[in-house]
Design a protein around this motif. Sequence first.
Motif, PDB file in Angstrom:
ATOM      1  N   PHE A 262       0.873  -1.407   0.052  1.00 34.13           N
ATOM      2  CA  PHE A 262      -0.077   0.064  -0.090  1.00 34.13           C
ATOM      3  C   PHE A 262       0.815   1.261   0.114  1.00 34.13           C
ATOM      4  O   PHE A 262       0.523   2.301  -0.491  1.00 34.13           O
ATOM      5  N   ILE A 263       2.086   1.199   0.496  1.00 36.53           N
ATOM      6  CA  ILE A 263       2.820   2.458   0.753  1.00 36.53           C
ATOM      7  C   ILE A 263       3.491   2.698  -0.804  1.00 36.53           C
ATOM      8  O   ILE A 263       3.515   3.936  -1.336  1.00 36.53           O
ATOM      9  N   ALA A 264       3.698   1.650  -1.516  1.00 39.67           N
ATOM     10  CA  ALA A 264       4.143   1.853  -2.763  1.00 39.67           C
ATOM     11  C   ALA A 264       2.818   2.594  -3.780  1.00 39.67           C
ATOM     12  O   ALA A 264       3.284   3.481  -4.450  1.00 39.67           O
ATOM     13  N   VAL A 265       1.822   1.992  -3.687  1.00 37.92           N
ATOM     14  CA  VAL A 265       0.611   2.545  -4.255  1.00 37.92           C
ATOM     15  C   VAL A 265       0.314   3.850  -3.895  1.00 37.92           C
ATOM     16  O   VAL A 265       0.232   4.740  -4.800  1.00 37.92           O
ATOM     17  N   LEU A 266       0.485   4.057  -2.667  1.00 38.42           N
ATOM     18  CA  LEU A 266       0.184   5.417  -2.025  1.00 38.42           C
ATOM     19  C   LEU A 266       1.235   6.332  -2.655  1.00 38.42           C
ATOM     20  O   LEU A 266       0.899   7.742  -3.106  1.00 38.42           O
ATOM     21  N   SER A 267       2.341   6.030  -2.829  1.00 36.69           N
ATOM     22  CA  SER A 267       3.474   6.947  -3.467  1.00 36.69           C
ATOM     23  C   SER A 267       3.093   7.336  -4.571  1.00 36.69           C
ATOM     24  O   SER A 267       3.477   8.397  -5.066  1.00 36.69           O
ATOM     25  N   GLY A 268       2.566   6.520  -5.580  1.00 39.01           N
ATOM     26  CA  GLY A 268       2.223   6.628  -6.844  1.00 39.01           C
ATOM     27  C   GLY A 268       1.028   7.751  -6.873  1.00 39.01           C
ATOM     28  O   GLY A 268       1.069   8.670  -7.812  1.00 39.01           O
ATOM     29  N   VAL A 269       0.146   7.735  -5.934  1.00 40.65           N
ATOM     30  CA  VAL A 269      -1.085   8.407  -5.802  1.00 40.65           C
ATOM     31  C   VAL A 269      -0.265   9.942  -5.563  1.00 40.65           C
ATOM     32  O   VAL A 269      -0.908  10.954  -5.639  1.00 40.65           O
ATOM     33  N   ALA A 270       0.610   9.771  -4.552  1.00 41.57           N
ATOM     34  CA  ALA A 270       1.202  11.316  -4.069  1.00 41.57           C
ATOM     35  C   ALA A 270       2.025  11.851  -5.086  1.00 41.57           C
ATOM     36  O   ALA A 270       1.913  13.263  -5.564  1.00 41.57           O
ATOM     37  N   ILE A 271       2.490  11.136  -5.951  1.00 38.86           N
ATOM     38  CA  ILE A 271       3.621  11.645  -7.203  1.00 38.86           C
ATOM     39  C   ILE A 271       2.731  11.841  -8.608  1.00 38.86           C
ATOM     40  O   ILE A 271       2.574  13.144  -8.961  1.00 38.86           O
ATOM     41  N   PHE A 272       2.090  10.990  -9.267  1.00 37.46           N
ATOM     42  CA  PHE A 272       1.665  11.334 -10.576  1.00 37.46           C
ATOM     43  C   PHE A 272       0.581  12.126 -10.562  1.00 37.46           C
ATOM     44  O   PHE A 272       0.659  13.002 -11.678  1.00 37.46           O
ATOM     45  N   PRO A 273      -0.703  12.239  -9.782  1.00 38.80           N
ATOM     46  CA  PRO A 273      -1.516  13.444  -9.902  1.00 38.80           C
ATOM     47  C   PRO A 273      -0.663  14.851  -9.954  1.00 38.80           C
ATOM     48  O   PRO A 273      -0.858  15.582 -10.743  1.00 38.80           O
ATOM     49  N   ALA A 274       0.194  15.039  -9.174  1.00 36.50           N
ATOM     50  CA  ALA A 274       0.842  16.338  -8.901  1.00 36.50           C
ATOM     51  C   ALA A 274       1.679  16.466 -10.315  1.00 36.50           C
ATOM     52  O   ALA A 274       1.606  17.387 -11.101  1.00 36.50           O
ATOM     53  N   VAL A 275       2.275  15.595 -10.744  1.00 39.17           N
ATOM     54  CA  VAL A 275       2.959  15.627 -11.982  1.00 39.17           C
ATOM     55  C   VAL A 275       2.361  16.045 -13.099  1.00 39.17           C
ATOM     56  O   VAL A 275       2.590  16.928 -14.096  1.00 39.17           O
ATOM     57  N   PHE A 276       1.292  15.253 -13.338  1.00 38.55           N
ATOM     58  CA  PHE A 276       0.281  15.454 -14.657  1.00 38.55           C
ATOM     59  C   PHE A 276      -0.405  17.046 -14.381  1.00 38.55           C
ATOM     60  O   PHE A 276      -0.555  17.765 -15.245  1.00 38.55           O
ATOM     61  N   ALA A 277      -0.940  17.092 -12.972  1.00 42.59           N
ATOM     62  CA  ALA A 277      -1.641  18.546 -12.841  1.00 42.59           C
ATOM     63  C   ALA A 277      -0.710  19.745 -13.195  1.00 42.59           C
ATOM     64  O   ALA A 277      -1.143  20.752 -13.734  1.00 42.59           O
ATOM     65  N   CYS A 278       0.592  19.487 -12.975  1.00 46.65           N
ATOM     66  CA  CYS A 278       1.480  20.580 -13.398  1.00 46.65           C
ATOM     67  C   CYS A 278       2.138  20.870 -14.703  1.00 46.65           C
ATOM     68  O   CYS A 278       3.144  21.170 -14.920  1.00 46.65           O
ATOM     69  N   GLY A 279       1.494  19.685 -15.436  1.00 46.17           N
ATOM     70  CA  GLY A 279       1.793  19.746 -16.895  1.00 46.17           C
ATOM     71  C   GLY A 279       3.175  18.919 -17.317  1.00 46.17           C
ATOM     72  O   GLY A 279       3.863  19.317 -18.342  1.00 46.17           O
ATOM     73  N   GLN A 280       3.872  18.288 -16.282  1.00 49.30           N
ATOM     74  CA  GLN A 280       5.029  17.543 -16.497  1.00 49.30           C
ATOM     75  C   GLN A 280       4.813  16.196 -17.171  1.00 49.30           C
ATOM     76  O   GLN A 280       3.722  15.613 -16.934  1.00 49.30           O
ATOM     77  N   THR A 281       5.825  15.629 -17.481  1.00 50.09           N
ATOM     78  CA  THR A 281       5.800  14.116 -17.865  1.00 50.09           C
ATOM     79  C   THR A 281       6.509  13.299 -17.126  1.00 50.09           C
ATOM     80  O   THR A 281       7.646  13.765 -16.610  1.00 50.09           O
ATOM     81  N   PRO A 282       6.148  12.122 -16.762  1.00 51.95           N
ATOM     82  CA  PRO A 282       6.878  11.168 -15.637  1.00 51.95           C
ATOM     83  C   PRO A 282       8.217  10.881 -16.434  1.00 51.95           C
ATOM     84  O   PRO A 282       8.129  10.448 -17.569  1.00 51.95           O
ATOM     85  N   THR A 283       9.070  10.791 -15.790  1.00 55.17           N
ATOM     86  CA  THR A 283      10.477  10.342 -16.300  1.00 55.17           C
ATOM     87  C   THR A 283      11.136   9.314 -15.385  1.00 55.17           C
ATOM     88  O   THR A 283      10.643   9.020 -14.094  1.00 55.17           O
TER      89      THR A 283
END
Length: 447
Positions: A262-283
């Motif tokens: 769950f901590i792995a999944v939560l980390s994704g939830v903490a990172i990607f929405p913010a990355v996309f919301a700020c117009g960035q692409t995941p690297t």
Amino acid sequence: MTTNSKSGFNSSFGAIMAAAGSAVGLGNIWRFPYICGKYGGGAFLLVYVFFVFFIGMVLMMSEFVIGRRTRMTPATAYSALRPQRPQWRWVGILGLLTSFLILAIYLVISGWTLNYFWESVTGTLASVSNTGFEAHFNHFASSPVRPIVFIALFLACTALVVIAGVDKGIERVSKLLMPFLVVLLVLLCIRSVTLEGASAGIAYLFQPDFTKLTGEGILAALGQALFSLSVGMGVMIVYGSYLPVDDNILKSSMWITVCDFFIAVLSGVAIFPAVFACGQTPTEGPGLVYQVLPVVFNSLGGIGHIVSIVFFLLLTLAALTSAISLLEALTAWLNERGMKRVVSALLISLSVVVLAALASLSFGDGKLCDLHLFDFLDKLTGAYLPPICAFLTILFFGWFMKKEDILDELSNHGTLKVGYFKVFYYFLARFVAPLALLTVLVAGIVG
Ligand code: PFF
């Protein structure tokens, strides 16, 4: 086999926190979200769940059983359980060597993280322009002194906890840090998913795309499951040797696995929405954490400064509890050979800091030769050594350890019922896990 008394965890809760501390680390917060998105989101998640609960957890249970049964380190536990075949001890020694190498690269990344935490606190990071983060990171990582200073600082904290001892150091620190870490992570998730445009990040992480789930993705899922649960290198044998006698091994393994997942999944939830919301692409890897995320934090306005501090603090603490387990496993080994704990911890720390410094220097002009030591160690400890050690461990557990010993340990000497769940996990350990590991290993080598 009789068990000798030695220091260990005081309670099952403390043991679970310590082992979860080992499991939850850079692998969850930085590596998992990226590979999950890359290899098909929900599709990857399905395979990952299978590997984590049916192979990773089996290995954790096996290592705990081997550790608690013998109260020894991997270097001696295998041959103690199978005296007629002392060559099994090489599996334990290979595991310890792997831990040493992992600790070296882990220290390099932890040093970077600590530096970014420091730069978040002092405001240095906030003063970098959005287009300047790549150059900022490259300049820092390739400089000869600063990364090594932060590696040394991080290692000093790690060593202090290990020297303080199993219950007074590791258990106490883990009981404090792990709940704190979850609180920080949940706060980050709330901020991330409430940003406008966050849904694209959620979709990137969870929407299944089976076309992206390649053979390479399946291999990556297994490698990640083993790395994330800290299994395959014997660290959990050492923690198993500290488990209380009345600890329900299978139940604890399950809690640790659930927590890690769950901590792995939560980390994704903490990172990607913010990355996309700020117009960035995941690297990938360092790019995501040290180049993309600082842009995201800067784009969040005033609160970004705090979010940056919280994120890098979270990453540093998660890395700390994992590094502690790696250093503890190696310290316990020297300790078992008659060296004092403090001397063992210092000796290992001094040796590993040299390797970490060399790996750090391989980023800059000061590198000693053309070999990129960091990349080499990363490949070796990421793709090859852990699955090999894991396969040998599970082979030993399923086929060379006595079944009565295993069931005796899983049932706490007959005080717990041997129900379907335990029998099912023993079956997984004997047939499913070795076959799956062998298949993936062969596919990896052939591929
Ligand atoms: N499980 C840790 C992570 O996910 O970052 C890394 C790790 C720690 C691997 C301890 C192996 C180990 F023995």
